[in-house]
Write a protein that holds these residues in place. Structure first.
Motif, PDB file in Angstrom:
ATOM      1  N   ASN A 280      32.163  55.906  52.833  1.00  0.00           N
ATOM      2  CA  ASN A 280      31.153  55.582  51.742  1.00  0.00           C
ATOM      3  C   ASN A 280      31.493  56.492  50.653  1.00  0.00           C
ATOM      4  OD1 ASN A 280      28.613  54.114  51.097  1.00  0.00           O
ATOM      5  ND2 ASN A 280      27.793  56.200  51.160  1.00  0.00           N
ATOM      6  N   TRP A 281      31.611  57.819  51.096  1.00  0.00           N
ATOM      7  CA  TRP A 281      31.800  58.753  49.830  1.00  0.00           C
ATOM      8  C   TRP A 281      32.970  58.308  48.947  1.00  0.00           C
ATOM      9  CZ3 TRP A 281      35.905  61.495  48.281  1.00  0.00           C
ATOM     10  CH2 TRP A 281      35.649  62.617  47.223  1.00  0.00           C
ATOM     11  N   CYS A 282      33.907  57.615  49.685  1.00  0.00           N
ATOM     12  CA  CYS A 282      35.264  57.443  49.093  1.00  0.00           C
ATOM     13  C   CYS A 282      34.869  56.116  47.902  1.00  0.00           C
ATOM     14  CB  CYS A 282      36.401  56.721  49.842  1.00  0.00           C
ATOM     15  SG  CYS A 282      37.124  58.172  50.621  1.00  0.00           S
ATOM     16  N   SER A 283      34.170  55.349  48.494  1.00  0.00           N
ATOM     17  CA  SER A 283      33.573  54.336  47.571  1.00  0.00           C
ATOM     18  C   SER A 283      32.730  54.584  46.518  1.00  0.00           C
ATOM     19  CB  SER A 283      32.800  53.153  48.431  1.00  0.00           C
ATOM     20  OG  SER A 283      33.497  52.731  49.399  1.00  0.00           O
ATOM     21  N   GLU A 284      31.977  55.584  46.478  1.00  0.00           N
ATOM     22  CA  GLU A 284      31.259  56.295  45.591  1.00  0.00           C
ATOM     23  C   GLU A 284      32.120  56.970  44.465  1.00  0.00           C
ATOM     24  OE1 GLU A 284      28.460  58.694  47.442  1.00  0.00           O
ATOM     25  OE2 GLU A 284      26.913  57.004  48.087  1.00  0.00           O
ATOM     26  N   TYR A 285      33.270  57.647  45.070  1.00  0.00           N
ATOM     27  CA  TYR A 285      34.062  58.174  44.156  1.00  0.00           C
ATOM     28  C   TYR A 285      34.814  57.459  43.363  1.00  0.00           C
ATOM     29  CZ  TYR A 285      37.846  61.750  42.964  1.00  0.00           C
ATOM     30  OH  TYR A 285      38.716  62.513  42.295  1.00  0.00           O
ATOM     31  N   GLU A 286      35.062  56.167  43.895  1.00  0.00           N
ATOM     32  CA  GLU A 286      35.797  55.003  43.068  1.00  0.00           C
ATOM     33  C   GLU A 286      34.721  54.498  41.980  1.00  0.00           C
ATOM     34  OE1 GLU A 286      38.544  52.235  42.079  1.00  0.00           O
ATOM     35  OE2 GLU A 286      38.900  53.890  43.428  1.00  0.00           O
ATOM     36  N   GLN A 287      33.556  54.536  42.325  1.00  0.00           N
ATOM     37  CA  GLN A 287      32.566  53.908  41.273  1.00  0.00           C
ATOM     38  C   GLN A 287      32.357  54.813  40.235  1.00  0.00           C
ATOM     39  OE1 GLN A 287      31.640  50.757  40.942  1.00  0.00           O
ATOM     40  NE2 GLN A 287      33.010  50.375  42.858  1.00  0.00           N
ATOM     41  N   LYS A 288      32.422  56.029  40.472  1.00  0.00           N
ATOM     42  CA  LYS A 288      32.276  57.287  39.554  1.00  0.00           C
ATOM     43  C   LYS A 288      33.693  57.135  38.367  1.00  0.00           C
ATOM     44  CE  LYS A 288      29.739  60.465  42.015  1.00  0.00           C
ATOM     45  NZ  LYS A 288      29.795  61.867  43.081  1.00  0.00           N
TER      46      LYS A 288
END
Length: 774
Positions: free
Chosen positions: A193-201
């Motif tokens: 989930n953190w990786c997905s948020e990093y991608e969205q940032k």
């Protein structure tokens, strides 16, 4: 090149005159050497920053960016300096206002997981040191991958969730079997989930505007290994062997890198912004195959870097070595300059491989139809025979017996000489009129893992406490005795290879380690010895894997390698006084090692040349600055020492032997000497390697080409070289030869002999390229 992919003014200033006749997936620019590669990337980066002062950048870690970082800072800090003004004018960076990096946004490309952010071998630490602080970027404008801050189940730390630093990604797909696995499974999904948020940032910033990255031995960019989906995004993932082998140097051994996961941005992360400038840069012949695949084969998951084909501003910046397998550069090799026997040899050997046909069976039509053999001047029935004669002549040179020679064999690291030349050295050393010296030019301490050092120290402490290090009882041992009879430590070890006593071999190693510790810490009695060994064990146990130890422990690790080198040559009757350990000062274990300098690094070699007065000097001949950069820095230091020696003495009769081993290979057309290697010689080399290089037997730092001992990779190389030559000479040349030596041939060793003038000319271009940078 595709016409719609135009080069910028900076890029145009670096385009050379090599014709571009072959279609490639991504436009590329070739420069002469590693330092020039850094200059090009720095100038292009500053050109882009001038146009995009608030843009989003993503820059690489590791050794490849060394000159990119240097040139970026050097140009900015000396913007109006006369030399930099000339440089900027020459390369199209003609605007007057100095680019500011302060308002750029930064995206970290990848990171090992888990790893403490405070560790000097974490990419988080690297990015902060060299880019955030080094370039003066704002920390609040940076998206970073900090393992300490990625949320995990029950708000626990990664040490609590993954106590052995192992992340089992199978838990994504199966049920947890115990409470710890349940905690780990929940945590893995939180990391995802953190990786997905990093991608969205990243996407929230509009994507990456300027991407600069290296390329791995399997063709990976970031940690997108061979087979990665071109639509991949930021994720937690495993790696492959090639990547683990390269990462072993960062993490303290492949046994650690095999277990460590990575977090990486994806291929689509890199290409999300279709206006992005995305550059892959690479140096050295070792990268030539993956560069060729990415640029010339159809874009594919198998060649991750080929994803740049979808970007208008995708680029490859590469050195001549990295470009050497591209069709354009093969064409240029054959079509430009004067023709030589070397070109004839190379063209005909290439044709035998392409057609899988022995040279004696090649027809004149075969030669006329091939795009390169058709260029051979005076092409005719004699052409193939000229190649056969050429290769046969090199074998004759390789098997000549030499006498009354003084050999000065040099290696950048311990084991380089053995892996490169041992069968030939053994052959020539049987003539007792020859004298041999072996000089290893760096400490090599980074090759000794903490785990190995602790085992050695525990063994030593055990033998000390059992009173089985008798020399401790000598009255003068702690004053001067520890310096004496080092050959005895070597003999003690080797005689117990013969007898098969592992216990006594361990005791022999402990004798040498005890001597080294007394010398380094200036100990005065046995109690001090026991205390010091315990303290070193404690200090090493509290170090993280891959940590650069304090200086005395560095030296102790290096002294273990030095003992190993003495063991190798003692197999052939060489005494320790003929095995030299220079420990050149530029080798520090830091991410960017220093340039060699005259007083510290050249004078010690010059002193040895004067004392030994060799007639033959051997050296690792890897002239381009890539792979282990120690190789090319040692080459610079030796070249300068030889140049200085030439001011005092006539060197016209000195022979220089350039060898290669597991990192680079010669083409048979490039060498002067070919030496037949028998199964017995292979066994001798492998056994001496295995018996002596104790720290290397488990291959903590293997080549990405082979999961095993370096000695096995050398043997594999010799076997492959024989196959190439057999296509020219035919198999009967060997198995049906009148010479027993040639009948026993099962591999071939290549090296290149030069006179001093030719060697210095080869080394000079590299030297000039680095001199100009500092």
């Amino acid at each position: 090149m595709e016409k719609n992919k135009t080069f910028t003014p900076v890029e145009q200033s670096f385009i050379n005159n090599v014709p571009r006749n072959n279609k490639v997936n991504v436009p590329y620019i070739v420069v002469d050497n590693f330092p020039d590669l850094g200059m090009l990337t720095a100038l292009r980066f500053l050109e882009w920053v001038h146009e995009n002062p608030t843009g989003v950048i993503s820059l690489p870690t590791g050794k490849t960016p060394e000159y990119f970082i240097f040139w970026t800072k050097h140009i900015l800090e000396n913007w109006q300096n006369e030399r930099i003004l000339e440089l900027r004018k020459k390369h199209g960076l003609i605007f007057q206002d100095k680019p500011s990096l302060a308002d750029l946004y930064f995206v970290q490309i990848d990171e090992f997981y888990p790893i403490k952010s405070s560790q000097a071998n974490s990419f988080y630490h690297y990015v902060n040191k060299y880019y955030i602080e080094g370039f003066g970027l704002k920390r609040e404008n940076a998206l970073l991958i900090n393992s300490n801050e990625i949320p995990l189940a029950e708000s626990k730390s990664f040490k609590e969730v993954f106590p052995d630093n192992k992340v089992n990604l199978e838990l994504r797909y199966r049920e947890a079997r115990n409470p710890l696995e349940k905690l780990q499974k929940e945590s893995i999904f939180l990391i995802d989930n953190w990786c997905s948020e990093y991608e969205q940032k990243i996407r929230g910033l509009g994507g990456i505007g300027f991407f600069l990255g290296g390329i791995g031995p399997d063709g990976h960019i970031a940690f997108n290994i061979k087979g990665s989906d071109p639509y991949s995004t930021t994720r937690l993932t495993a790696t492959n062997f090639e990547t683990q082998a390269v990462a072993a140097g960062d993490l303290g051994g492949i046994e650690i890198s095999k277990e460590r996961m990575v977090i990486t941005i994806g291929l689509e992360t890199i290409t999300y912004n279709k206006d992005a400038v995305a550059i892959i840069f690479a140096a050295g012949e070792a990268k030539a195959p993956v560069i060729k695949n990415a640029l010339e084969l159809p874009p594919s998951n198998i060649y991750p870097a080929s994803v740049l084909a979808g970007l208008q501003n995708g680029r490859f910046y590469i050195t001549l070595g990295a470009a050497s397998m591209l069709n354009d550069y093969i064409d240029d090799y054959y079509r430009s300059g004067s023709w030589s026997q070397e070109k004839t040899d190379k063209a005909v050997m290439s044709l035998t491989r392409k057609l899988n046909k022995y040279a004696e069976h090649l027809t004149l039509d075969d030669l006329r139809e091939d795009q390169y053999t058709q260029l051979i001047p005076g092409l005719g029935e004699h052409t193939v025979q000229s190649v056969i004669d050429s290769i046969n002549g090199k074998i004759k040179k390789g098997t000549e017996r030499l006498s009354s020679e003084v050999f000065y064999h040099t290696g950048p690291h311990h084991d380089d000489i053995s892996l490169g030349l041992l069968p030939y050295i053994h052959y020539q050393s049987r003539n007792e009129t020859n004298a041999s010296h072996y000089s290893v030019l760096t400490s090599g301490f980074t090759a000794v893992t903490n785990k190995f050092l602790i085992k050695i120290l525990n063994d030593a402490l055990y033998f000390v406490k059992k009173d089985e290090i008798e020399m401790l009882q000598y009255a003068d041992f702690f004053e001067a005795g520890y310096k004496n009879k080092k050959d005895k430590d070597v003999y003690h070890y080797l005689i117990n290879i013969a007898s098969g006593s592992a216990y006594e071999r361990s005791r022999a190693v402990s004798h040498r380690v005890v001597r080294n510790i007394v010398e380094l810490w200036n100990l005065k009695n046995r109690q001090d010895m026991e205390t010091r060994i315990s303290e070193i064990i404690t200090a090493v146990n509290f170090s993280y894997d891959g940590q650069n130890p304090e200086p005395k422990i560095q030296t102790l690790k290096g002294m273990i390698r030095e003992y190993e080198e003495e063991l190798v040559w003692a197999h052939f009757g060489v005494r320790t006084k003929n095995v030299h350990h220079l420990r050149l000062g530029f080798y520090t274990g830091a991410i960017f090692t220093e340039k060699p300098n005259r007083e510290r690094d050249v004078i010690p070699i010059l002193k040895q040349l004067r004392e030994i007065n060799p007639t033959v000097i051997s050296l690792a001949f890897d002239p381009e600055g890539s792979g282990p950069d120690t190789h090319y820095k040692v080459l610079q230091a030796i070249a300068e020492a030889v140049r200085e020696w030439g001011k005092e003495k006539d060197l016209s009769n000195i022979k220089i032997w350039g060898y290669r081993n597991v990192w680079y290979q010669f083409n048979a057309a490039d060498v002067t000497h070919i030496f037949p290697v028998s199964l017995n010689a292979m066994s001798t080399m492998d056994e001496s390697f295995t018996n002596s290089y104790m720290s290397q037997v488990d291959a903590s730092f293997p080549s990405y080409r082979y999961d095993g001992k370096f000695s096995h990779l050398s043997i594999q190389t010799w076997v492959e070289q024989l196959k190439d030559v057999q296509l020219v000479l035919g198999k009967p040349y060997f198995y049906d030869n009148e010479s027993p030596r040639l009948r026993a041939t099962h591999g071939l060793l290549f090296f290149k002999e030069m006179d001093v003038k030719e060697f210095l000319k080869s080394a000079r271009e590299l030297e000039k390229s680095t001199e100009g940078a500092f």
